[in-house]
Enzyme design. Structure first.
Site, PDB file in Angstrom:
ATOM      1  N   GLY A  17      -5.192  -5.164  -0.852  1.00 18.43           N
ATOM      2  CA  GLY A  17      -4.251  -4.088  -0.539  1.00 18.43           C
ATOM      3  C   GLY A  17      -4.591  -3.419   0.780  1.00 18.43           C
ATOM      4  NE  ARG A  78      -2.921  -7.310  -4.191  1.00 15.33           N
ATOM      5  CZ  ARG A  78      -3.848  -6.363  -4.023  1.00 15.33           C
ATOM      6  NH1 ARG A  78      -5.118  -6.700  -4.016  1.00 15.33           N
ATOM      7  NH2 ARG A  78      -3.505  -5.093  -3.879  1.00 15.33           N
ATOM      8  CG  ASP A 109     -15.589  -4.054  -5.977  1.00 21.53           C
ATOM      9  OD1 ASP A 109     -16.438  -3.970  -5.073  1.00 21.53           O
ATOM     10  OD2 ASP A 109     -15.541  -3.274  -6.944  1.00 21.53           O
ATOM     11  CB  THR A 131      -9.816  -0.177  -1.599  1.00 23.73           C
ATOM     12  OG1 THR A 131      -9.022   0.166  -2.745  1.00 23.73           O
ATOM     13  CG2 THR A 131     -11.254   0.199  -1.888  1.00 23.73           C
ATOM     14  CG  ASP A 133      -7.348   1.383  -5.640  1.00 24.76           C
ATOM     15  OD1 ASP A 133      -6.346   2.087  -5.437  1.00 24.76           O
ATOM     16  OD2 ASP A 133      -7.286   0.153  -5.795  1.00 24.76           O
ATOM     17  CG  ASP A 135     -11.581   0.250  -6.824  1.00 23.64           C
ATOM     18  OD1 ASP A 135     -11.652   0.133  -5.577  1.00 23.64           O
ATOM     19  OD2 ASP A 135     -10.861  -0.486  -7.534  1.00 23.64           O
ATOM     20  NE  ARG A 177      -7.643  -2.384  -7.581  1.00 22.38           N
ATOM     21  CZ  ARG A 177      -8.552  -3.294  -7.269  1.00 22.38           C
ATOM     22  NH1 ARG A 177      -8.259  -4.581  -7.331  1.00 22.38           N
ATOM     23  NH2 ARG A 177      -9.767  -2.944  -6.889  1.00 22.38           N
TER      24      ARG A 177
END
Length: 326
Positions: A17, A78, A109, A131, A133, A135, A177
């Site tokens: 993303g 992706r 990741d 990202t 996120d 995360d 996500r």
């Protein structure tokens, strides 16, 4: 002229993303590489471009006037082929054919797992966490989060205005996500009455209903619920809550607007610093690393070690979000 440790050519790609600040990181890698006397190649559309040999030469002018732009000028994708041994082998062969001595991968990741696979085929890789996120477990910060959370915060402020005017319950779904960092930060920043996080939500909607009814008895006429993407189903949730409470309830899904927009100062500076650091450690001869922000400093970890790390939602922030929602 070659960089230290025999590095002559580096490549850079963005994967997964997109995130605001990726262009600042690309710019830093390209210009830092050139300042080290290296050739720099850009790979379009992430690992898909590497597999399809979509590789271009980059100069200092190639990255002019991009630091303020959202998205990624190299584009991204992706790549399912990178989940296969054949795809990884083809990507590695193409990197070698292009003379790439070091590859900078900007992504999350999933992108780092691809980088790890390439490293096992003899490609020297360095990852940069990009990202929205937040995360990536090994890093306290990921490029794009600050821009995304501010974009979401401003949108939620606007929804709150109309929710207050119409005395509604509003469920606002943010991205992330399966991680709840965007939702938690927005919930705290926007003063939400409920924050639903994938890490801790037990799917007991009756608790939310009870909270809404208790607040109405105290005279509160509207209610803001921040729902994380990893939970989702906001429209159905809104219908059920309206039926249970009698309070008009609307769902708003912010979606991909959170990915776009000009990056904030924090994202530009962090991306620039990480991009330069990635080139520095390549020139030092380090292999298979991930650049991270840890305890306020930019440093790096072995990519295997980085992918094995875990990251938890801050319990104190969760606790205060509940204590303030009265």
């Amino acid at each position: 002229m070659a960089g230290k440790k025999g590095i002559k050519t580096i490549g850079v790609l963005t994967s997964g993303g997109d995130a605001p600040g990726m262009n600042a990181a690309i710019r830093a890698v390209v210009r830092s590489g050139i300042s080290h006397g290296l050739n720099v190649k850009g790979i379009r559309r992430g690992y898909t471009g590497l597999i399809n040999k979509d590789i271009i030469d980059m100069e200092a002018r190639s990255v002019s006037d991009i630091i303020q732009r959202g998205g990624t000028v190299l584009q991204t994708a992706r790549c399912q082929e990178m989940l296969t041994e054949e795809g990884v082998q083809k990507a590695a062969d193409n990197a070698k054919d292009a003379g790439i001595d070091g590859l900078v991968v900007i992504g999350g990741d999933g992108s780092f797992k691809g980088a790890l696979a390439l490293s096992k085929h003899g490609i020297n890789v360095v990852g940069i966490p990009g990202t929205i996120d937040l995360d990536v477990s090994c890093s306290d910060y990921t490029i794009g989060f600050d821009t995304a959370v501010n974009t979401a915060m401003e949108a939620i402020d606007k929804v709150r205005d109309t929710s207050t005017s119409h005395q509604r319950c509003s469920i606002i779904e943010v991205m992330g996500r399966n991680a709840g960092y965007l939702a938690l930060w927005c919930g705290l920043a926007n003063g939400a009455e409920d924050i639903l996080l994938p890490e801790i939500y037990d799917y007991d909607e009756q608790q939310i209903v009870d909270h809404i009814l208790a607040n109405r008895k105290r005279g509160k006429k509207h209610h803001i619920i921040i729902n994380a993407e990893g939970i989702g189903h906001s429209i159905g949730m809104a219908q059920r809550i309206e039926a249970a409470t009698g309070l008009e309830t609307r769902a708003t899904i912010l979606g991909h607007m959170q990915r776009g927009g000009s990056p904030t100062c924090k994202d530009r500076v962090t991306a620039t610093t990480m991009g330069c650091y990635a080139v520095d450690i390549l020139c030092e001869g380090k292999k298979s690393r991930v650049v991270v922000e840890k305890d306020g400093h930019i440093t790096d970890f072995d990519i295997d070690e980085a992918l094995a790390m875990q990251k938890d939602i801050p319990e104190y922030q969760v606790a205060i979000s509940r204590s303030l929602a009265i």
